[in-house]
Design a protein around this motif. Structure first.
Motif, PDB file in Angstrom:
ATOM      1  N   ALA A  49       0.875  -1.173   0.000  1.00 11.60           N
ATOM      2  CA  ALA A  49       0.000   0.000   0.000  1.00 11.60           C
ATOM      3  C   ALA A  49       0.912   1.222   0.000  1.00 11.60           C
ATOM      4  O   ALA A  49       1.366   1.701   1.039  1.00 11.60           O
ATOM      5  CB  ALA A  49      -0.910  -0.010   1.218  1.00 11.60           C
ATOM      6  N   LYS A  51       0.751   4.322  -0.339  1.00 10.72           N
ATOM      7  CA  LYS A  51       0.511   5.609   0.295  1.00 10.72           C
ATOM      8  C   LYS A  51       1.274   5.741   1.618  1.00 10.72           C
ATOM      9  O   LYS A  51       1.533   6.840   2.086  1.00 10.72           O
ATOM     10  CB  LYS A  51      -0.985   5.837   0.520  1.00 10.72           C
ATOM     11  N   ASP A  70      -0.666  -1.518  -4.216  1.00 12.50           N
ATOM     12  CA  ASP A  70      -2.010  -0.984  -3.983  1.00 12.50           C
ATOM     13  C   ASP A  70      -1.876   0.532  -4.064  1.00 12.50           C
ATOM     14  O   ASP A  70      -1.140   1.133  -3.284  1.00 12.50           O
ATOM     15  CB  ASP A  70      -2.510  -1.401  -2.589  1.00 12.50           C
ATOM     16  N   SER A  72      -3.760   4.311  -4.009  1.00  9.45           N
ATOM     17  CA  SER A  72      -4.947   4.926  -3.401  1.00  9.45           C
ATOM     18  C   SER A  72      -5.530   6.057  -4.227  1.00  9.45           C
ATOM     19  O   SER A  72      -6.471   6.713  -3.798  1.00  9.45           O
ATOM     20  CB  SER A  72      -4.602   5.471  -2.016  1.00  9.45           C
ATOM     21  N   THR A  93      -7.383   1.299  -5.551  1.00  7.26           N
ATOM     22  CA  THR A  93      -8.536   1.328  -4.645  1.00  7.26           C
ATOM     23  C   THR A  93      -8.595   2.747  -4.116  1.00  7.26           C
ATOM     24  O   THR A  93      -7.750   3.140  -3.314  1.00  7.26           O
ATOM     25  CB  THR A  93      -8.341   0.353  -3.469  1.00  7.26           C
ATOM     26  N   ARG A 134     -14.783  -3.230  -3.785  1.00  2.26           N
ATOM     27  CA  ARG A 134     -14.458  -3.097  -2.368  1.00  2.26           C
ATOM     28  C   ARG A 134     -15.764  -3.120  -1.585  1.00  2.26           C
ATOM     29  O   ARG A 134     -16.684  -2.350  -1.862  1.00  2.26           O
ATOM     30  CB  ARG A 134     -13.721  -1.785  -2.105  1.00  2.26           C
ATOM     31  N   HIS A 181     -12.805  -7.219  -2.305  1.00  2.00           N
ATOM     32  CA  HIS A 181     -11.790  -6.617  -1.444  1.00  2.00           C
ATOM     33  C   HIS A 181     -12.457  -6.088  -0.180  1.00  2.00           C
ATOM     34  O   HIS A 181     -13.540  -5.499  -0.236  1.00  2.00           O
ATOM     35  CB  HIS A 181     -11.142  -5.479  -2.251  1.00  2.00           C
ATOM     36  N   HIS A 183     -10.967  -4.018   3.349  1.00  2.00           N
ATOM     37  CA  HIS A 183      -9.822  -3.521   4.127  1.00  2.00           C
ATOM     38  C   HIS A 183     -10.415  -2.800   5.321  1.00  2.00           C
ATOM     39  O   HIS A 183     -10.976  -1.728   5.187  1.00  2.00           O
ATOM     40  CB  HIS A 183      -8.971  -2.569   3.281  1.00  2.00           C
ATOM     41  N   GLY A 217      -5.002  -4.401   4.236  1.00  2.00           N
ATOM     42  CA  GLY A 217      -3.815  -4.280   5.084  1.00  2.00           C
ATOM     43  C   GLY A 217      -4.247  -4.075   6.516  1.00  2.00           C
ATOM     44  O   GLY A 217      -5.259  -4.619   6.947  1.00  2.00           O
ATOM     45  N   GLY A 218      -3.477  -3.276   7.236  1.00  2.00           N
ATOM     46  CA  GLY A 218      -3.842  -2.997   8.620  1.00  2.00           C
ATOM     47  C   GLY A 218      -3.229  -3.954   9.621  1.00  2.00           C
ATOM     48  O   GLY A 218      -3.765  -4.126  10.718  1.00  2.00           O
ATOM     49  N   PHE A 219      -2.093  -4.577   9.256  1.00  2.00           N
ATOM     50  CA  PHE A 219      -1.395  -5.456  10.204  1.00  2.00           C
ATOM     51  C   PHE A 219      -0.639  -4.583  11.197  1.00  2.00           C
ATOM     52  O   PHE A 219       0.151  -3.730  10.813  1.00  2.00           O
ATOM     53  CB  PHE A 219      -0.421  -6.377   9.460  1.00  2.00           C
ATOM     54  N   GLU A 259      -2.568  -6.483   1.469  1.00  2.75           N
ATOM     55  CA  GLU A 259      -1.903  -5.258   1.004  1.00  2.75           C
ATOM     56  C   GLU A 259      -1.478  -4.378   2.177  1.00  2.75           C
ATOM     57  O   GLU A 259      -2.076  -3.347   2.435  1.00  2.75           O
ATOM     58  CB  GLU A 259      -2.794  -4.496   0.018  1.00  2.75           C
ATOM     59  N   PRO A 260      -0.427  -4.800   2.863  1.00  2.10           N
ATOM     60  CA  PRO A 260       0.037  -4.003   4.002  1.00  2.10           C
ATOM     61  C   PRO A 260       0.806  -2.760   3.558  1.00  2.10           C
ATOM     62  O   PRO A 260       1.489  -2.771   2.530  1.00  2.10           O
ATOM     63  CB  PRO A 260       1.003  -4.947   4.734  1.00  2.10           C
ATOM     64  N   GLY A 261       0.663  -1.701   4.325  1.00  2.00           N
ATOM     65  CA  GLY A 261       1.504  -0.517   4.162  1.00  2.00           C
ATOM     66  C   GLY A 261       2.396  -0.419   5.388  1.00  2.00           C
ATOM     67  O   GLY A 261       3.597  -0.679   5.358  1.00  2.00           O
ATOM     68  N   THR A 262       1.754  -0.098   6.516  1.00  2.00           N
ATOM     69  CA  THR A 262       2.459   0.038   7.792  1.00  2.00           C
ATOM     70  C   THR A 262       3.442  -1.102   8.052  1.00  2.00           C
ATOM     71  O   THR A 262       4.603  -0.871   8.381  1.00  2.00           O
ATOM     72  CB  THR A 262       1.424   0.057   8.938  1.00  2.00           C
ATOM     73  N   TYR A 371       3.443   6.608   6.790  1.00  2.00           N
ATOM     74  CA  TYR A 371       2.575   7.769   7.004  1.00  2.00           C
ATOM     75  C   TYR A 371       3.290   8.915   7.714  1.00  2.00           C
ATOM     76  O   TYR A 371       2.713   9.595   8.546  1.00  2.00           O
ATOM     77  CB  TYR A 371       1.304   7.349   7.767  1.00  2.00           C
TER      78      TYR A 371
HETATM   79  C1  LIG Z   1      -4.070   2.315   3.503  1.00  5.67           C
HETATM   80  C2  LIG Z   1      -4.531   1.065   2.889  1.00  5.67           C
HETATM   81  C3  LIG Z   1      -3.852  -0.128   3.122  1.00  5.67           C
HETATM   82  C4  LIG Z   1      -2.678  -0.249   4.064  1.00  5.67           C
HETATM   83  O1  LIG Z   1      -3.027  -0.044   5.381  1.00  5.67           O
HETATM   84  P1  LIG Z   1      -1.925  -0.239   6.535  1.00  5.67           P
HETATM   85  O2  LIG Z   1      -2.680   0.003   7.776  1.00  5.67           O
HETATM   86  O3  LIG Z   1      -0.869   0.768   6.289  1.00  5.67           O
HETATM   87  O4  LIG Z   1      -1.416  -1.627   6.403  1.00  5.67           O
HETATM   88  C5  LIG Z   1      -4.287  -1.246   2.446  1.00  5.67           C
HETATM   89  N1  LIG Z   1      -5.349  -1.203   1.622  1.00  5.67           N
HETATM   90  C6  LIG Z   1      -6.029  -0.064   1.381  1.00  5.67           C
HETATM   91  C7  LIG Z   1      -7.179  -0.071   0.454  1.00  5.67           C
HETATM   92  C8  LIG Z   1      -5.649   1.096   2.017  1.00  5.67           C
HETATM   93  O5  LIG Z   1      -6.338   2.220   1.790  1.00  5.67           O
END
Ligand SMILES: *Cc1c(COP(=O)(O)O)cnc(C)c1O
Length: 417
Positions: A49, A51, A70, A72, A93, A134, A181, A183, A217-219, A259-262, A371
């Motif tokens: 992700a 962003k 991913d 945004s 997304t 989504r 999807h 999230h 994402g959101g791990f 789709e992890p970002g963090t 972030y």
């Molecule tokens: C921001 C986002 C993520 C990543 O989230 P994290 O908490 O950073 O892992 C994954 N998918 C989508 C659609 C997002 O908007």
């Protein structure tokens, strides 16, 4: 606390100045390996992700490791393509329907419709095409209302009770809804992930062409002592059986995506700042270290009362290094520009026990990969964007984004009367 020792911090300051973002290639690669090893029943794709930290060098590094993207927004997708990512490895997304959607999809970018209106717009442009949707499964678990991305209080995705609208729009435009999807920011608890996966699978069961399911994402990542990082092995293993049961019941071996970002970048980044001033507000008051960073590089404390590890590093060794209760202030003329708020409460101050600072010392903020550079109060008080440096696996520093100059901030302004 971080990947940098005192000597490296002093060298970085001398060479690149402050404020400065520093990222660690070894940490990035280690977290990428963990994500790519996520247990799964059938096919699997992991997306970054972007962003969370959209700098080209970071996107390239993670993409080379095997992560897809991913995006945004339409702009992020274009940015990833510019960085060298194959368009077929990017999925958009977005809250805002990309104005360049036609061109992106023509290049092979995948689209995940985040509302019925977006699905309709896609259908008009690409009748007969495959698409993903989504869904808001009706449950969220972000750590506060500002990061909650599921449930009735969240505008992200198509509400789970409105699948009939998806079907109507899909049949009007002969769309094949092959992807689904969710999230919702599920955190670190395998049980929560399992619940979310079950909800998602129950919805996927009602969309008979879906063969690809992204759980988003959101791990969770531990930045502070006492916090725990999500165990991806445990979470992945907790989901496998449900995917197998789904396959038996519905004859579809779903391709899993996450789709992890963090998780990928949070602890691979730090911010270095100079202590410019030390002030206090009297006996019943506080001591503040004023730094040359703040909400312009690091907005998370302001937004969420986010807690990051912070250290004071003396300009030279051999001093007393006694500790005091200290607040860290930013450089913006904004009373909220304080980097040590109470946890979850940006309005309250929470001093930290830190080395008594003097002017010229360094403040290092850890856990600053996700972030921070990507989500900042950019250009407030006309401060230029900070530079970014990568600590390579051979322990060398490599500039990956130059420090901005004032002319770049004002370049679109019109000076004629
Ligand atoms: C921001 C986002 C993520 C990543 O989230 P994290 O908490 O950073 O892992 C994954 N998918 C989508 C659609 C997002 O908007």
């Amino acid at each position: 606390m971080t990947f940098l020792n005192r000597d490296q911090i002093r060298r970085l300051r001398a060479e690149y100045g402050t404020p400065l973002y520093v990222y660690d290639q070894k940490s990035l690669e280690e977290s990428a390996r963990q994500v790519l090893a996520f247990p799964h029943a059938y096919d699997f794709t992991a997306r970054y992700a972007m962003k969370a930290l959209p700098t080209a060098a970071i996107i390239r590094l993670l993409n080379r490791m095997g992560l897809h993207i991913d995006a945004s927004s339409g702009f992020e997708a274009e940015r990833a393509i510019k960085a060298g990512v194959d368009p077929s490895q990017i999925q958009v997304t977005a809250q805002e329907l990309p104005k360049n959607l036609k061109s992106l999809v023509d290049q092979g970018v995948l689209f995940n419709a985040s509302s019925v209106h977006q699905l309709e717009a896609f259908g008009k442009l690409f009748p007969g095409h495959s698409v993903s949707v989504r869904i808001n499964p009706g449950m969220g678990s972000g750590h506060n209302n500002r990061t909650n991305v599921g449930g009735p209080g969240s505008s992200f995705g198509i509400w789970h009770e409105q699948l009939h609208r998806v079907k109507i729009v899909a049949s009007e435009h002969q769309l094949k809804v092959t992807g689904m999807h969710t999230h919702i920011g599920s955190g670190g608890d395998p049980e929560v992930w399992k619940r979310c996966a079950r909800l998602s699978l129950a919805i996927a069961a009602q969309l008979p062409e879906v063969t690809r399911l992204s759980l988003g994402g959101g791990f969770k990542v531990a930045r502070m002592p006492g916090e725990t990082t999500a165990d991806l092995q445990a979470i992945g293993l907790a989901l496998i059986e449900d995917f197998q049961i789904f396959s038996k019941e519905h004859g579809r071996e779903l391709h899993l995506e996450i789709e992890p970002g963090t998780f990928l970048v949070a602890n691979a980044g730090a911010i270095l700042a100079n202590v410019m001033d030390v002030v206090d507000t009297g006996e019943d008051g506080y001591v503040f270290a004023k730094t040359d960073t703040g909400m312009t590089e690091f907005l998370r404390p302001n937004l969420y009362g986010a807690q990051h590890p912070i250290e004071v590093i003396p300009a030279s060794d051999g001093g007393k290094e006694d500790k005091i209760d200290l607040l860290i202030a930013g450089h913006c003329c904004e009373s909220g520009d304080v980097m040590t708020p109470a946890a979850g409460d940006p309005e309250a101050l929470a001093p930290r026990q830190l080395i008594r600072p003097v002017v010229g010392d360094t403040v290092m903020i850890g856990g600053a990969g996700a972030y921070c550079s990507g989500l900042a109060g950019k250009h407030y008080n006309s401060f230029p964007e900070a530079a970014e440096v990568l600590l390579t696996r051979s322990e060398e520093f490599k500039l990956i984004r130059k420090r901005e100059i004032l002319d770049q901030i004002v370049r679109n302004e019109i000076y004629e009367d």
